[in-house]
Write an enzyme that holds these catalytic residues in place. Structure first.
Site, short mmCIF file in Angstrom:
data_model
loop_
_atom_site.label_atom_id
_atom_site.label_comp_id
_atom_site.label_asym_id
_atom_site.label_seq_id
_atom_site.Cartn_x
_atom_site.Cartn_y
_atom_site.Cartn_z
N HIS A 262 0.75 -1.14 0.36
CA HIS A 262 0.04 -0.04 0.03
C HIS A 262 1.05 1.24 -0.03
O HIS A 262 0.25 2.18 0.25
CB HIS A 262 -0.99 0.10 1.34
N HIS B 271 -6.64 -4.52 -1.60
CA HIS B 271 -5.94 -5.84 -1.49
C HIS B 271 -6.23 -6.68 -2.74
O HIS B 271 -6.00 -7.74 -2.57
CB HIS B 271 -6.46 -6.58 -0.20
#
Ligand SMILES: Nc1ncnc2c1ncn2[C@@H]1O[C@H](COP(=O)(O)OP(=O)(O)O)[C@@H](O)[C@H]1O
Ligand SMILES: Nc1ncnc2c1ncn2[C@@H]1O[C@H](COP(=O)(O)OP(=O)(O)O)[C@@H](O)[C@H]1O
Ligand SMILES: [Mg+2]
Ligand SMILES: [Mg+2]
Ligand SMILES: [Mg+2]
Ligand SMILES: [Mg+2]
Lengths: 332, 210, 332, 210
Positions: free
Chosen positions: C58, C220
């Site tokens: 991320h 994700h």
């Protein structure tokens, strides 16, 4: 084929500019009726003004670097297409406060010619203009028989360092001199794993196999100087750094700044993995890295790939690199 | 045999149509050895040029040329914008105040245009650029003079365009590719051919061959 | 299939961490033998410490927000996998200066459970710990029968605002209170056009047609809540904002901060095009946008797509959002 | 019929082999309704657990279980790490100081493991999670007691796993998919089945059926 967050391919630059102005009203204003973005407080009195520009698609270059300590204005062309002389001239008018204007140009035939014509027009009006041409890309042969090396991510160091000197009130000659020094001491090389798609073209800039990469890539989706089998991050980093060092020839003990620049689609994670190797090689060569920049500074739409830039630093450049800057994409 | 304001306008409009039809083709050529925008750039510029001329009542060739030059300069961008723009700007200088141009006057204008392109872009014959069409075409017109056949000129221009294919580029974006640039037509040579083809067709249509 | 700048898929997190530490030695240090990155000056005396973390992939979240005015430490898990309790506990040890530790957790079962176990272990050692769970993603239904909404890009506002209050010397209760306020007032929604590839998996997270997109996507690489035909930037922006506004229900005249977050492969150009429409809609609704953030703040590897976040501001939050911060990815 | 240290180690090593073989399959299942890492997570954790046990001379079931728990807790991560970790931690508590466990003692350990999983993850039977395998398996063992057939238990565990397919997920990442989560096996239920299958095979191999 083309999956993009756009409305009409022909309007991308216009809509991007509107989005930027909406997002950053404290920093940017648009010169009415043009694709020119300038500092909110332009023209800044008693200061040499800096203009950069080129095709769009390299964001945050160049409007992301407009602000105190860096650029006074950015002239935005269509995607990957140099802006036209009339637009550049509007930019010059909007930032000139009488102390002269430095045009920062990346070495592409189109950019050179359009900026040159604009400079001629400005000079005809009595505006003092100087040009600096950035050509940091060692992938391309630099000889009098060629158009010379391209300007790529190293350009951002020119914005930063020349901008810092201008902010201190230096003369156009001085600002031009330091910009030239940066150009002499900065070298880059890039690679890509995927092409990119210019919205108006609607198809990828080149075809490439699943296990191939292009080495020596520019920032316009053009093929590189060499196509080869996709290698490991360490091998790629070694290759890029080797070319840069070969050309720059720093001495052991020299100081430098490093930039690992993402071309658009490459995650920060991968840029740091590249940087790991780059910093190991520089440590081996006993190059003292003073500052490191890892991120997207000069992109090529949604290309996957990166470039490595090395800037040799002396005391003057170190001080100016560290000087304050307050722009969208570079804050110090 | 002479070019006048109406024919000039027809020329540019015909060139525009040809470029719009071949927009993707030109970009495709540029994708191979450049950055894939040549068709887009030319289409944007010639659409503007054709549109500006459409309203114009002007018959002065210099003024018409100047309008085309400004349209191209302010709309094309990239490398081809200043080059085509400069070409028309130089032609405008030669034709200033004229509402007719003989083949001789055309050859004078083309000579200036070629000088302008070479001054701006610093390319020489054989560098695989638009110069490889413009310079021979300009010479051909000058040599043939009043004996010029538009049909022959068109064939000749096309041959010059084709000759760029094997060359290795020494100027422009394609030069970065080195030897990889060989084996592809130069996009600017192709768009230049379209421009001259449109000129030949316009002249032929209006005046017959010779 | 997988074109990445990596060496070994299993080593990506390790090598990224090494690259980060090499690049930012003035800002970050690694807790030896762990995947924990903390402020150079940690533990900071007399200051409540903030820890965030989660799976990697991320970036710049979360280590990019470690520094003065934001986080004290980031605990990095494997790609898209929550870090383990022992690592989190090491992080707590490294940042705790005795004034207590706030754990900032995104609402995923894995993160919740691993952080909870670490908190239990720390409390057993007598360390004062509080947890804040961020759940800004309105794409997911929030009811007692579900695991509740996910935490996505809005988390960065929690880092910024709670971090600013902690930097001022506030107590753990106070810092926790303001973090809760942010969580109550922040909402996001995302979409994606392409999947991403977890290095160790070696294949894309989902298949998607050439003309399709996923709406209501997390961070994700998981499929979204709805698949539909790829729409224009304006339509997408309208849809995302509508969902966010429906849930947040700001009143006309309310102040807000906006974040247009890129998921990894989407060029800044496109994010600004999205922002153009977002800002038009907010202007129509008479929402006063105080600050706008356009860029990559919380990515999902090399996914193409974006999320839109809205944070309702009161005077306290505005002041803390504007407070100084000096981290890799957020400088103010 | 009883579990001892050697069998326990064989169980975990067999489970590890099964999980390594099915690493891609488990990730594939997780890709459909989760984030595609379940195989990677479990493979990382069980490799560590198997390796830690390999050196261990311990025969205390509680200590062995504790080692597995710590390996899983510190290596798996994600949702499955704390859950499998907690399960073995709870079993370690029941078996502390024991070097043998009867079927009855196995059922006590499983009951605690199930309680631990449910306490940690707050899932109930039917939420489409690993609970859908663990809870029925635990009950089955308790009910059959000394009449337990390992072969039957294995078949039963597989049935429970299969039953997760039509369910809509209410916990874990798959819950975000809502109705789209139906029609896929739950990855954690499948890896749990592999764990019990390895137990049954180990026990069968060593002691024959019953
Ligand atoms: N230095 C030069 N002199 C003459 N023509 C040039 C030169 N550089 C480029 N060209 C011409 O311009 C064409 C490319 O134009 P275009 O694609 O529109 O611009 P850009 O290269 O900036 O993308 C080339 O095919 C070539 O014919
Ligand atoms: N709250 C919960 N209770 C019980 N089991 C759960 C819960 N949440 C998830 N699981 C199990 O964990 C599995 C997913 O594990 P894994 O993919 O390794 O972690 P993550 O979901 O964090 O990526 C699911 O298939 C499910 O069986
Ligand atoms: Mg171009
Ligand atoms: Mg081009
Ligand atoms: Mg996961
Ligand atoms: Mg998973």
């Amino acid at each position: 084929m083309m999956k993009k967050l756009i409305n009409h391919p022909e309007n991308v630059v216009q809509e991007m500019i509107e989005g930027m102005v909406h997002a950053h009203p404290q920093r940017l204003k648009r010169v009415p009726g043009t694709n020119v973005l300038v500092r909110r407080d332009a023209p800044v009195r008693g200061k040499v003004a800096l203009i950069s520009g080129g095709g769009s698609g390299h964001e945050p270059s160049h409007a992301g670097y407009v602000g105190a300590g860096m650029l006074d204005g950015a002239v935005l062309g269509e995607v990957f297409t140099s802006p036209t002389p009339d637009q550049i001239l509007e930019g010059i008018h909007a930032v000139n406060s009488g102390k002269g204007v430095l045009l920062i140009i990346k070495n592409y035939t189109g950019d050179i010619m359009n900026f040159e014509m604009a400079a001629e027009l400005a000079e005809a009006e009595g505006i003092e203009v100087k040009k600096i041409v950035v050509n940091d890309d060692v992938a391309v042969e630099d000889s009098t028989y060629t158009t010379g090396r391209r300007g790529i991510a190293g350009t951002v160091f020119v914005h930063k360092i020349a901008g810092a000197l201008a902010e201190k009130g230096a003369s156009l000659e001085e600002v031009h001199r330091v910009a030239e020094k940066v150009v002499k001491q900065v070298r880059s090389m890039g690679m890509a794993m995927t092409p990119c798609t210019v919205p108006a073209a609607g198809r990828p800039s080149f075809e490439i196999g699943e296990h191939e990469m292009e080495i020596g890539i520019g920032i316009h989706g053009e093929p590189g100087t060499e196509r080869s089998r996709l290698a490991s991050a360490d091998d790629i980093a070694s290759k890029l750094v080797a070319h840069v060092l070969d050309d720059l020839k720093p001495a052991p003990g020299d100081k430098a700044a490093v930039m690992i620049n993402g071309l658009g689609a490459t995650p920060l994670m991968e840029l740091y993995i590249i940087h790991k190797k780059v910093s190991e090689i520089l440590a081996e060569k006993n190059i003292q890295v003073i500052d490191t920049f890892v991120g997207e500074y000069m992109t090529s739409l949604e290309m996957a790939g990166c470039s490595v830039t090395l800037l040799k630093l002396d005391d003057e450049l170190t001080e100016l690199l560290n000087a304050p800057a307050d722009t969208i994409a570079w804050k110090k | 045999m002479t070019l006048d304001g109406t024919k000039f306008v027809n020329w540019i409009r015909r060139a525009n149509r040809r470029i719009q039809e071949n927009k993707d083709y030109l970009s495709e050529l540029d994708r191979a050895i450049g950055d894939g925008d040549h068709g887009i750039n030319m289409a944007r510029g010639f659409a503007e040029a054709a549109q500006r001329l459409t309203g114009s009542a002007d018959q002065d060739l210099g003024a018409l040329c100047q309008q085309v030059a400004m349209a191209l300069l302010s709309k094309v961008g990239g490398a081809s914008g200043p080059l085509f723009g400069t070409a028309f700007l130089k032609m405008a200088g030669v034709w200033k105040g004229k509402d007719h141009a003989s083949v001789h006057e055309l050859s004078l204008a083309l000579r200036e245009a070629v000088n302008g392109i070479k001054m701006r872009g610093k390319a020489e014959l054989g560098d695989k650029t638009m110069v490889d069409v413009w310079e021979p075409v300009s010479r051909f017109v000058a040599e043939k003079a009043e004996h010029l056949s538009w049909r022959e000129l068109c064939v000749f221009a096309e041959e010059q365009m084709d000759k760029t294919k094997p060359l290795q580029a020494k100027k422009g974006r394609a030069a970065y590719l080195g030897p990889r640039s060989s084996g592809h037509l130069d996009p600017g040579a192709v768009s230049s051919f379209f421009l001259f083809e449109a000129l030949c067709e316009t002249m032929e249509e209006s005046g017959g061959d010779r």
